[in-house]
Design a protein around this motif. Structure first.
Motif, PDB file in Angstrom:
ATOM      1  N   THR A  16       0.838  -1.208   0.000  1.00  0.00           N
ATOM      2  CA  THR A  16       0.000   0.000   0.000  1.00  0.00           C
ATOM      3  C   THR A  16       0.869   1.253   0.000  1.00  0.00           C
ATOM      4  OG1 THR A  16      -1.529  -1.274   1.346  1.00  0.00           O
ATOM      5  CG2 THR A  16      -1.975   1.060   1.138  1.00  0.00           C
ATOM      6  N   ALA A  20       1.063   3.998  -2.926  1.00  0.00           N
ATOM      7  CA  ALA A  20       0.641   5.393  -2.721  1.00  0.00           C
ATOM      8  C   ALA A  20       1.783   6.363  -3.007  1.00  0.00           C
ATOM      9  CB  ALA A  20       0.144   5.564  -1.303  1.00  0.00           C
ATOM     10  N   SER A  69      -5.058   4.825  -3.799  1.00  0.00           N
ATOM     11  CA  SER A  69      -4.327   4.217  -2.690  1.00  0.00           C
ATOM     12  C   SER A  69      -4.222   5.108  -1.451  1.00  0.00           C
ATOM     13  CB  SER A  69      -2.934   3.813  -3.153  1.00  0.00           C
ATOM     14  OG  SER A  69      -2.351   4.897  -3.803  1.00  0.00           O
TER      15      SER A  69
END
Length: 1968
Positions: free
Chosen positions: A23, A27, A35
């Motif tokens: 994640t 991002a 995200s």
């Protein structure tokens, strides 16, 4: 508690953390849109993990107990029901792991379970080791996440360009972490995690992982933090405290972790950013504790001033220097006044730092660290440290210089006096210069920071040289830059000799970069005294070009005098006067500086080379011939190589090299031994065991070969060419390299690498030419000697033979892979890898070029022997004694992580070899021979495919960024492996692809049972790798990641999957595996369509392969009756409702979960969504921008087009594309061939035009690929649609939905294809799809009507509204018209569609119920749906007017056969519904009808050829049938029939001879087509004859007004073909076909072969009339004789025979035969009736056709007629009964027993067991159809029987009336004469012959009785009694009943009653 004790099989210490890292990575680094929200959730969840960094869950007794019992009581596992028993061994390992890492027992167990799951990813490791790896990987994920989050913060040093929201969020989060003591935790961890300690632990317990990376990531986190924002006071002190204890590595450098921490501290103390005027400077100053917190400064100051020395004094010195410089900056700021007490100590600190040898430590400790050069911000910080020291502390620098001058004097004095060197010498300035030189000579990021040391004195003209200060005005450079440049210049003034070398090294570092080199060149130019000064004896600076080249020339002068005679004995001992060690160092330093400058600056290169006084190249080549140390020669060679980078210099350098004979290429006659470099190599270097000179020479040759390769090198003195150099490199350098001795082991590989590099370049640039294979001669000193071939040719020749060179390359590859397999560092590893790479490239190039090479060799018939390389590679290796060369090459794939390029070349070679099918089978054997090797190879392939760093990059040009380059190479490796799989799958089994994809290669492939990796010991194969590549991201809304990130790769992956599903062997296992383990298709199809604006072609291809696979899946699941699977896919593709949570046939709710995850629920608010199939269609863009035509000024367009087409070839994907490189070569050669000044002037323009041509060709290639991709996608879409509609069970899509779906598809398809810019290339596929869709629409509507639904619906027709149908028709007609004149074959599909469409409005067959009033009802009924639709259809068709008529008629008359047939059928159909006859009028008036009629005559020859036993093609027959059908349709209207007669139809047919060619029916039985598709010759003949007869029959029926004209023409046709007709009428073999012929023939004869017709035929002379009359009589007689064949026992026999000959379809066959027979009887009786009526209206003048014998049914007597009458009456009742039964069955169809239904269907379903397979709905539909057929058949028979009865009665009545009332019998006594009976029969014969004589003749002879004078009274009496007996009461009652039953019902009154009455009256009459 039990619930919390459930085990997470994903391992809480690994799975969730992995997710966290993905994640964060998504991002921050990959910037995925959705995200940020996920990141928020993850960080909230994992905040504890960051706060208690690396803390493990504690052990507990309770957990221990629980785990211990898991083997007996079992343990619960999350997501699985019930508990699971675990083996003891696993539990033991869990306890070991728990103790090893001090983690909770459950966590340890989870790790082991996860390890077991992940084991296939780590071939060769046990689950325990994998668990250890996962443990550390979990930690690494946390550390990496932390580092990435910190890097994304807002701060002072760098920015990642992320959204403000994200930056604020991560800054806030990391601030919280920091405030809770993150720094101290990191420092503790960094000092605690120790590799050696972990190793000890693991050796004890066997298990190790990523802990190195963990420490690094933690240290980097701290470094990233300090780059962006300062640490607090305590944290800074903690960091200093940690650094105090740091120690160096063995070589004195810091390790990478400590390096990061040192840099963190340096950034803490950094204030240099204050000078940069960024917009947020004020905020940053506020946040800087150095300015705002007095205690902070005090604490740090006291800590660094502390007298205690650190473990690394050098490190302490660096920190002190940094602090001193920070204090100096602070003292100059207004805020600094408050800190005076500290800032005053800066000088003292700097002194302490210098005493600690700060610059020496920076060079050795910091620059020596390997990670230093990999981090840009380390480099920038060190740069600012060095430049700040020089700029901020100028006095200190001056002190250093003074000290150095002083020391130089002392040294000088001690040398003079031969005394000891003083002990107090300090070398600070020396170290500083060397540090600057070292530091700036590396520039991995291309920052060119050294520019700050150069102040542009002169205003530069050249824009690109303005450097970093481009934006600033040139006149005032910044103060710092001025100070630095002054430092460089002043240090060079009056330079003491001790600093000379250091200064040169510093300059070498500062000259690193294109602009720096230019400045340095200028400095050395201005330093030197001018030429005039020299003459006056003024010497310039010792650091100048002037000084240096002058010295070089002096050395050369001196040494040249000492050149020994090569033949002298003392040659090997050079004289001792020469260059001292010190001079040698000085020279090498200057040569290195020179090399650096000219490498970077081309201007410097040319300026120095062309300088008239210095002539550096000449001097250096001269020095090379003198006896100087090899090291210096090597430097000279490197310097020459740098000069050789310019092609202009290279060309002359070659000549100089040849001239000086550095490598002796010409032997003087009588010279004893070789001279030059060869001697140095063999004598000097070999004995020293060091080879700098040889390496330098290879490097020089390598550079020169790249710049230019002169063909005529050495011409005049020897055979010109490069060959001697190649021979030297191959035979003296490369081949002996393994056997030489090396003092420095690494040098061995350096030598090999440098030689192989030259070979690689030569082979790379070689293109085989025909001239290479012809032995050319050159003249040398008066004699002819063979010329040398190009060097590339020679290398090719050596590689295509079992030569020492090839053997050495292969053994080098084996050695390389053996060394790499040890995974241990060894000296020369980098060069070994490079040498291996060159070897692989050589093999790849040889494989690539060998085809052309060997073709040319064959054509030239030269006497060279070569073998294909792929066969040589199968040879036996001398090292291993096995044929494993290819295995060695493949093993490089296993090292793809460390050696991506070698893996890439290896994959390329394997792919080239894989093209040879015979080698594949051998390879599979070699690869699988040894299980360990096999596993390793498989793992290698899988690792390459699995690689996560691979990136589909831009074109090859952009290799500036090393990381991107590697990512691109990894990606291309994957592409090659996939192509290898694709190629192999097309070859026969066993092949490499099957082995790599995990199928059986030793057993049948179809027996493979694919499993997930690890299940049943199944290793992870390439198939698993491909699937995991494709499956990434399928669970998210954005869809499979690969399709976006690596479109081409994804396309190939889908192709491999498709090939596996399509190949019969692999299909079963693959589809089972994809369906059960992966749910592959559903999860991918739900993300269709893939939209990729950047790469539309790849997206289309991905969808194509996926849709083709889906089509196969639908077909297979339908066949296997896997309904739920089929249903799921069907609804996914076709539903227009948003997906609700429906589970397929009772599957568990699991699927619902995945559904909701896959994000289908974001549709709740929408009522309808676009059908998946339609959105895929939307994604295919039908428009295609075409490149414009070439605009050329110089080249001739037609010739260029010709050249382009010559350069075209078919690439791997099957597209025809132009080879741009080849075209470029051809065009450039053309430009180069131009002569003259004009051409030279035009050259730039010409090259510009060449570029525009190439650009155009690239565009064309793109367009072709794009069109091809669209075609492919459309084709796949079509096959998917067709499979959905055809192969899937019909009940999966309800009829109403089905029609709406087809409507949507049809309308969308048409909209796309009818848009203005739709590409014509896509039309054929669309037309095909339209055809299929319309066919299904028609079928669906018809079946819906048959089930009796929908007709009542108000919306119109069936479920689909009329308006929709009209729209479809309009679009269809638009499509037909938009195809214009071309595309005729395409229109065939559209005509087919139109026919299917028009069929919808065709009324289905209705049962003839024989009810009264039905006819009236039908006439008065309102218009039904069918008629309404038909009327509207016609209106639409007519609205298109003439244009449509024109297109259809044109296609019907000319063109491709199928199009013609379909166009004819369309015409036929439209004419049948066109009540206004507009089309008919057009066809007649426009001449198309005449054209069609006249074409019949031309068809004759083709039709005749059809009657040969083995016909060529049946096309002409089909076309003929279509034409006849159309003409028959035209003839059905009176107007049409007249028009046909006017066009001369009959005349055309009279000329056709095909009708006379009746085949012999027996002769061809033998030649029957076994498949039954090609009909027998007799059947073919009937297919020609019957349409003609039908046409005549229709014409005769239609032309009521002009009946006689038509009849006369037809009669003429009959007479022209009389022989044939009569033969047919005499036929004995009455098969079905013969009966059909007879029924038509008798029908025509009954209407035409009549007296009186002939007169209508115009003027005919009497002789012809007589002949015609004879023919007519014969027809008549034959017809009457036929009657006896078809009445009575003969008829039963025929029907029996038919049943025996074809038992299968007996019922229908029998019915057809019955109808035909009745029809023939009816026709003959009609004929009799007509003849009787035409002869006279009254009985006494009528002719007699039957003899007066009423007893036996002999031919032709009245008894026969009576018999026929009786039979017909009996038949009538039989048929009537059957009709009633069938009618009642039809009315109660639902109640019929299944057996009866089956029986009814039997005739309509072909094949055994056909009835069993069809559904019940289908069955009742078929039964209904069969019943309607039966009813209508019976109705027809009843009509015929009734007609036969009526005509028989009439004929009987007429004859009886004549015989009984008007006939005068002959004299009774005549009958006593002998032979009277014979005589009577003769009379009857005559009677028959003349019976139909022309009536005029009969009446003229006066009396009628004359001809019948042979009928005796006895005959008449007998006749009467027979008749009375035969025509009894019973028969009369029956006949009257017939009339009652039938005639009234038909509302038509027959004469049966009247005739019966009259006959009865005649028979009752008393004898006269």
């Amino acid at each position: 508690m039990a619930a919390q004790m459930a085990v997470n099989s994903g391992a809480s210490l690994w799975g969730p953390l992995k997710e966290l890292w993905e994640t964060v990575d998504g991002a921050v680094l990959r910037r995925q849109p959705e995200s940020v929200h996920l990141l928020d959730l993850q960080l909230k969840k994992h905040k504890p993990s960051f706060l208690s960094l690396f803390k493990n869950p504690p052990k507990s007794a309770e957990q221990r107990e629980k785990v211990r019992k898991a083997s007996t009581e079992g343990i619960a596992i999350q997501g699985q029901q019930g508990s699971r028993l675990l083996p003891e061994q696993l539990l033991t390992e869990a306890f070991i792991l728990s103790d090893l890492f001090d983690i909770g027992e459950l966590a340890a167990l989870e790790l082991l379970l996860a390890g077991e799951q992940q084991q296939p990813h780590f071939p060769g490791l046990t689950r325990g080791l994998v668990a250890v790896l996962l443990y550390w990987d979990g930690k690494l994920c946390v550390a990496n996440s932390l580092r990435t989050l910190i890097q994304s913060r807002h701060g002072k040093t760098f920015t990642l360009d992320l959204s403000g929201e994200l930056v604020a969020f991560t800054t806030r989060f990391t601030d919280e972490l920091m405030s809770q003591g993150l720094t101290k935790r990191i420092l503790t961890l960094v000092s605690e995690i120790s590799v050696t300690r972990e190793f000890e632990r693991l050796q004890k317990e066997r298990g190790l992982g990523n802990l190195l990376y963990c420490r690094q990531a933690l240290a980097d986190s701290l470094f990233s933090w300090t780059c962006q924002s300062p640490l607090s006071k305590d944290d800074t002190l903690a960091l200093i405290g940690h650094l105090e204890t740091v120690t160096a590595q063995a070589d004195g450098s810091l390790d990478s972790v400590n390096m990061a921490l040192v840099m963190a501290l340096l950034y803490c103390l950094d204030v240099s950013f204050i000078e940069q005027g960024t917009e947020d400077r004020e905020d940053l100053l506020q946040a800087l504790p150095l300015l705002t917190e007095r205690q902070y400064v005090a604490a740090v100051h006291s800590r660094l001033m502390d007298g205690q020395s650190w473990k690394l004094p050098g490190l302490q010195a660096v920190c002190r220097l940094a602090w001193a410089l920070s204090l100096r900056v602070l003292s100059q700021l207004p805020q600094g006044s408050a800190l005076v007490e500290f800032t005053e100590a800066d000088e003292a600190l700097a002194d302490q730092a210098l005493l600690g040898d700060v610059f020496l430590f920076m060079k050795e400790g910091m620059l020596g660290c390997e990670t230093f050069a990999q981090e840009e911000f380390y480099i920038r910080r060190l740069h600012s440290l060095i430049t700040d020291f020089l700029a901020l502390m100028p006095m200190k620098v001056k002190q250093l210089r003074n000290r150095a001058d002083e020391d130089a004097r002392l040294v000088h004095m001690s040398l003079q006096m031969d005394s000891e060197l003083p002990s107090s010498l300090r070398k600070d300035l020396d170290h500083l210069m060397i540090l600057i030189g070292e530091f700036y000579s590396r520039d991995p990021f291309g920052l060119e920071l050294g520019l700050e040391f150069w102040c542009p004195t002169e205003s530069l003209q050249h824009t690109s040289l303005q450097g970093s200060y481009l934006g600033m005005a040139l006149q005032r450079p910044p103060h710092k830059q001025v100070v630095l440049s002054k430092f460089v210049r002043q240090m060079g003034d009056l330079l003491p000799s001790t600093l000379y070398i250091s200064y040169l090294r510093m300059l070498k570092g500062l000259a690193n970069g294109p602009q720096c080199a230019h400045y340095c060149f200028s400095l050395l130019k201005t330093n030197g005294a001018t030429h005039s000064d020299n003459i006056q004896g003024v010497s310039g600076s010792p650091v100048s070009w002037e000084h240096f080249f002058h010295s070089l020339m002096l050395y050369h002068e001196n040494l040249r005098r000492d050149l020994p005679n090569p033949d002298a004995a003392h040659y090997r001992h050079p004289p001792l006067r020469g260059i001292t060690q010190r001079e040698l160092e000085g020279l090498t330093s200057f040569l290195q500086l020179l090399t650096t400058i000219i490498t970077w600056s081309e201007n410097a290169r040319l300026a120095l080379c062309e300088h008239p006084q210095w002539t550096p190249v000449v001097v250096m080549l001269g020095l090379l011939q003198c006896s100087v140390p090899p090291v210096l020669k090597a430097e000279l060679l490197h310097c020459l190589a740098a000069f050789g980078k310019s092609p202009e210099i290279a060309a002359s350098l070659w000549q100089s090299l040849e001239y000086t004979q550095i490598l002796q290429t010409v032997r003087a006659p009588g010279q004893r031994q070789a001279a030059g470099i060869e001697v140095e190599l063999n004598e000097i270097e070999s004995s020293c065991e060091e080879y700098p000179l040889t390496r330098g020479f290879c490097h020089l040759i390598s550079t020169l070969v790249e710049s230019s390769l002169p063909v005529n090198l050495g011409a005049g003195l020897r055979v010109p060419g490069f060959q001697p150099y190649l021979n030297f490199l191959r035979d003296s350098v490369f081949l002996p390299f393994p056997t030489r001795a090396y003092r420095r082991p690494a040098e061995k590989w350096e030598v090999a690498d440098s030689a192989l590099e030259v070979f690689h370049k030569l082979l790379r640039d070689y293109e085989p030419q025909p001239s290479d294979f012809v032995q050319e001669m050159v003249e040398l000193q008066g004699e002819q000697v063979p010329a040398h071939k190009p060097p590339g040719h020679s290398i090719m020749f050596h590689l295509l033979n079992d030569s020492p060179m090839l053997a050495l390359c292969l053994s080098l590859l084996e050695e390389g892979v053996r060394q790499l397999d040890t995974y241990a560092p060894f000296p020369g590893k980098k060069h070994l890898e490079s040498a291996v790479l060159h070897c692989l490239c050589l093999l790849d190039l040889a494989l690539q070029k060998e085809v052309v090479f060997m073709d040319l060799l064959r054509e030239s018939q030269a006497s060279l022997l070569v073998s294909p390389l792929e066969q040589l590679l199968q040879g036996v290796s001398p090292q291993t004694r096995r044929a494993d060369h290819i295995v060695s090459i493949a093993r490089y794939l296993y090292h793809s992580s460390s050696n991506p390029e070698a893996a890439f070349q290896s994959a390329k070679i394997l792919r080239r070899i894989a093209n040879y099918p015979n080698i594949q089978i051998r390879l599979v054997g070699d690869f699988t021979h040894d299980q360990a090797v096999s596993d390793k190879l498989m793992a290698g392939f899988v690792e390459c495919l699995d690689n996560e760093e691979a990136e589909e990059g831009a074109e090859k040009g952009d290799d500036s960024d090393q990381q991107k380059k590697v990512a691109r190479i990894r990606h291309e490796t994957q592409i090659h492996i996939l192509n290898l799989l694709i190629t192999s799958l097309e070859l026969k089994t066993p092949n490499l692809a099957l082995y790599l994809l995990g199928y059986e290669v030793k057993k049948p492939v179809s027996s493979t049972n694919l499993q997930d990796p690890g299940v049943l010991g199944c290793p992870r194969s390439c198939l698993h790798a491909i699937l995991s590549l494709l499956q990434r991201g399928t669970e998210k809304r954005s869809g499979p990641v690969l399709t976006q990130q690596a479109p081409h790769l994804a396309e190939l992956c889908y192709q491999v999957i498709y090939q596996l599903c399509a190949c019969p062997d692999t299909s079963g296992p693959t589809m089972r595996y994809l369906r059960t383990s992966q749910d592959f298709l559903f999860s991918h199809l739900q993300h269709l369509p893939f939209i990729l604006p950047s790469n539309q072609i790849a997206a289309l291809s991905q969808m194509s392969w996926l849709m083709k696979t889906a089509a196969i899946e639908l077909r297979v699941t339908s066949l296997n009756r896997q309904r739920s699977h089929t249903q799921r896919l069907v609804s996914l593709l076709l539903d227009d409702q948003p997906h609700t949570q429906h589970t397929a046939d009772g599957e568990s709710g699991m699927e619902e979960e995945t559904r909701s995850v896959s994000g289908f629920l974001h549709f709740d608010t929408v009522s309808k969504v676009r059908r998946k199939l339609l959105s895929v269609l939307d994604a295919i863009d039908f428009s295609q921008d075409m490149p414009e035509l070439l605009q050329l000024d110089f080249f001739e367009r037609t010739q260029i087009e010709q050249v382009i087409s010559n350069c075209e070839h078919v690439n791997e994907q099957g597209h025809t594309v132009c080879n741009v490189k080849l075209l470029h070569r051809v065009l450039v050669a053309e430009v180069n061939a131009l002569q003259g000044m004009a051409a030279i002037g035009q050259r730039p323009l010409l090259m510009e035009e060449v570029n525009s041509i190439l650009q155009q060709v690239v565009d064309r290639n793109r367009v072709r690929r794009s069109l091809s991709a669209k075609r492919h996608a459309l084709q796949s879409w079509r096959s998917l649609v067709e499979t959905l509609l055809t192969a899937c069970p019909a009940d999966l899509i309800p009829a109403d939905d089905r029609q709406l779906i087809i409507r949507d598809l049809l309308l969308d398809l048409h909209d796309k294809v009818l848009s203005e810019d739709a590409a014509g290339e896509l039309m054929p596929i669309v037309a095909g799809a339209v055809f299929t869709l319309t066919a299904h629409l028609s079928q669906s509507v018809l079946s819906e009507q048959q089930q009796g639904v929908g007709l009542e619906a108000s919306s119109g027709f069936a479920s689909i509204a009329n308006s929709a149908l009209h729209l479809i028709l309009r679009k269809l007609l638009d499509f037909i018209l938009c195809t214009g004149g071309g595309y005729q074959r395409l229109r065939a599909h559209l005509y087919g569609s139109l026919l299917y469409y028009l069929q919808i409005a065709q009324k289905p067959e209705e049962p003839d119920t024989l009810q009264t009033g039905a006819m009236w009802e039908r006439l008065t009924a309102p218009e039904d749906g069918f008629s309404k639709l038909q009327r509207e259809n016609l209106a639409i068709i007519e609205s298109y007017g003439k244009s449509l008529m024109e297109v259809v008629c044109r296609d019907a008359c000319d063109g491709h056969e199928i199009s013609r047939m379909l166009a004819l059928a369309v015409l036929d159909r439209i004419l049948s519904i066109d009540r206004q006859n507009q089309w008919l009028v057009y066809v007649c008036n426009s001449g198309y009808l005449r054209s069609l009629v006249e074409s019949l005559r031309q068809d004759d020859a083709a039709l005749q050829s059809l009657l040969t036993p083995q016909p060529p093609l049946l096309k002409p027959l089909y076309i003929y049938e279509s034409k006849m059908a159309l003409l028959t349709r035209v003839a059905k209207t009176g107007q049409g029939a007249v028009e046909l007669l006017r066009c001369g139809l009959v005349a055309q047919l009279m000329e056709c001879q095909v009708f006379d060619m009746v085949p012999d029916s027996d002769a061809h039985r033998v030649m029957r087509d076994p498949s039954g598709f090609i009909p027998s010759p007799m059947d073919r003949y009937r297919q020609i004859l019957l349409p003609t007869l039908r046409l005549f029959q229709v014409i005769l029926t239609s032309t009521t007004m002009n009946h006689q004209q038509g009849a006369a023409q037809v009669l003429q046709w009959l007479i022209v073909h009389a022989d044939t007709i009569q033969a047919l009428l005499r036929c004995h073999e009455l098969s079905m076909g013969a009966l059909q012929e007879l029924s038509l023939l008798t029908g025509i004869i009954s209407k035409t072969a009549l007296p009186g017709v002939l007169e209508m035929g115009g003027e005919v002379n009497s002789a012809a009339l007589m002949e015609f009359q004879g023919h007519i009589n014969r027809f008549q007689r034959l017809c009457l004789s036929l009657l006896s064949c078809l009445v009575g026992s003969e008829r039963e026999r025929l029907l029996k025979q038919a049943e025996i000959s074809a038992p299968g379809d007996s019922a229908e066959r029998r019915e057809e035969m019955e109808v035909a027979m009745q029809q023939v009887c009816a026709n003959i009786m009609e004929y009799c009736q007509t003849l009787l009526l035409q002869s006279s209206t009254q009985a006494q003048f009528s002719i007699c056709l039957f003899s007066p014998s009423g007893s036996e049914p002999a031919a032709p007597s009245l008894g026969l007629v009576l018999y026929l009458l009786k039979n017909s009456a009996a038949d009538f009742f039989r048929f009537h009964q059957s009709h009633r039964q069938s009618l009642s069955k039809l009315q109660s169809l639902d109640q019929l027993p299944p057996e009866e239904l089956k029986e009814l269907c039997q005739g309509l379903v072909s094949g055994p067991g056909g009835v069993e397979k069809i559904s019940s709905v289908q069955r009742s539909l078929l039964a209904k159809r069969r019943l309607v057929q039966l009813i209508n058949n019976r109705a027809k028979l009843l009509a015929l029987c009734s007609y036969v009865i009526e005509t028989c009665l009439f004929v009987l009545w007429r004859h009886l009336e004549y015989y009984l009332l008007h006939c005068t019998p002959t004299d009774p006594k005549d009958s006593l004469l002998p032979g009277a009976s014979l005589y009577r029969s003769l009379c009857l014969f005559i009677l028959n012959i003349f019976s139909s004589d022309s009536f005029g003749g009969l009446q003229a002879s006066g009396s009628r009785g004359l001809n019948l004078s042979r009928v005796s009274q006895q005959d008449l009496d007998l006749l009467k009694s027979d008749m009375v007996a035969g025509f009894g009461e019973a028969l009369q009652r029956k006949l009257l009943e017939v009339e009652g039953l039938y005639s009234q019902v038909r509302s038509r009154y027959t004469f049966i009653q009247a005739l019966v009455r009259r006959i009865r009256g005649l028979l009752r009459q008393p004898k006269s």
